[in-house]
Design an enzyme around this catalytic site. Structure first.
Site, PDB file in Angstrom:
ATOM      1  CG  ASP A  70     -24.861  51.222  18.195  1.00  0.00           C
ATOM      2  OD1 ASP A  70     -24.193  51.606  17.221  1.00  0.00           O
ATOM      3  OD2 ASP A  70     -24.403  51.155  19.354  1.00  0.00           O
ATOM      4  CE1 TYR A 102     -21.010  47.930  23.338  1.00  0.00           C
ATOM      5  CE2 TYR A 102     -22.921  47.797  21.897  1.00  0.00           C
ATOM      6  CZ  TYR A 102     -21.935  48.540  22.499  1.00  0.00           C
ATOM      7  OH  TYR A 102     -21.870  49.885  22.275  1.00  0.00           O
ATOM      8  CE  LYS A 123     -20.604  51.087  18.608  1.00  0.00           C
ATOM      9  NZ  LYS A 123     -21.687  50.142  18.899  1.00  0.00           N
ATOM     10  CG  HIS A 134     -16.072  50.349  20.731  1.00  0.00           C
ATOM     11  ND1 HIS A 134     -16.692  49.187  21.089  1.00  0.00           N
ATOM     12  CD2 HIS A 134     -16.799  51.332  21.334  1.00  0.00           C
ATOM     13  CE1 HIS A 134     -17.722  49.444  21.873  1.00  0.00           C
ATOM     14  NE2 HIS A 134     -17.810  50.738  22.037  1.00  0.00           N
TER      15      HIS A 134
END
Length: 282
Positions: free
Chosen positions: A49, A54, A79, A112
């Site tokens: 994930d 990120y 996302k 997201h």
């Protein structure tokens, strides 16, 4: 519930299979992302994930290649970030994520968070549907959407926009159960994913966890992952420590009783992360 293992999957509405346990890489430093993700894959995880925000998509994908596993055996999620909401921005973000990972396709792409208002949310979904139709993304879903956001999107889909809400991802644990949202999603045969299932290690000394850990000869973290699995969710624990990555997957050799599960039904709403679910009204 049926017996589960680390190799177990749920079937999504798109027909694809999603592993019941994922490996999260949120806030995992760039210099260790590939190493720890390779370790997770070595230990049997098959579900990663990630997210554009990120900033470790490239490293996560490198781990997939380094693992030597066939691409089709690994489920990879990304996302669309809240800063890229709206058709044009989302389309660009999707292409950037696809280029960053360079693994042929993305198994699951989520919105997201429900930022930006109605037009931006629906425009983002349109971009996702286009990418899905082009074979770049296999399944679609959302993260951190309140029920009013979910119903807005559902109406848009029913109007002919296309796509399906196959997955809903939320911070879920006994101190933030979100039963109403989980019920909404399950009624529509959508899979519920639980991020921060370990409550970012802030509740490990709670007596209810300590008691259950002692009873089952497990750690508090394993109790929390098992709770999530028995709720029918897909937990996404994260760690950068090899022993804990392994520990978080050793949850298929015991079961919590009805009494155990009831003891974790707490009168609490205490998220440890951001909470767009309640904060974003429009």
């Amino acid at each position: 519930m049926a017996d589960l293992s680390l190799q177990s999957t749920y079937k999504l509405k798109t027909g694809y299979e999603i592993p019941v346990l994922g490996f999260g890489v949120y806030q995992t430093p760039l210099d260790v992302t590939e190493k720890v993700t390779v370790k997770a894959l070595e230990l049997g995880y098959r579900h990663i994930d990630c997210a554009k925000v990120y900033e470790n998509e490239k490293e996560s994908a490198s781990a997939i290649r380094t693992s030597g596993l066939d691409r089709s055996k690994i489920f990879y999620t990304s996302k669309v970030p809240r800063t890229c909401m709206g058709y044009e921005k989302a389309k660009k973000a999707i292409e950037e994520s696809l280029a960053a990972v360079d693994i042929g396709y993305i198994d699951l792409m989520l919105v997201h968070a429900p930022h930006g208002g109605t037009e931006a949310r629906l425009g983002t979904w349109r971009a996702l549907v286009e990418a899905q139709k082009a074979g770049k993304i296999r399944s679609l879903g959302v993260s951190n959407f309140g029920i009013h956001h979910l119903e807005e999107l559902e109406a848009y889909i029913k109007s002919g926009a296309g796509g399906e809400i196959s997955v809903g991802q939320y911070e879920i644990h006994p101190w933030c159960p979100r039963e109403d949202i989980a019920e909404w999603l399950k009624k529509r045969n959508a899979v519920v994913e639980a991020y921060s299932p370990l409550v970012q290690a802030t509740r490990m000394k709670e007596s209810v966890l300590q008691d259950l850990a002692q009873k089952h000869g497990k750690t508090p973290a394993q109790i929390l992952v098992r709770w999530s699995l028995q709720k029918g969710y897909v937990p996404l624990p994260k760690s950068v420590t090899d022993s804990r990555i392994q520990e978080n997957a050793q949850v298929f050799d015991f079961a919590l009783s009805e009494e155990d599960m009831a003891s974790l039904k707490l009168d609490s709403y205490a998220p440890v992360c951001w909470d767009p679910v309640r904060e974003i009204k429009l």
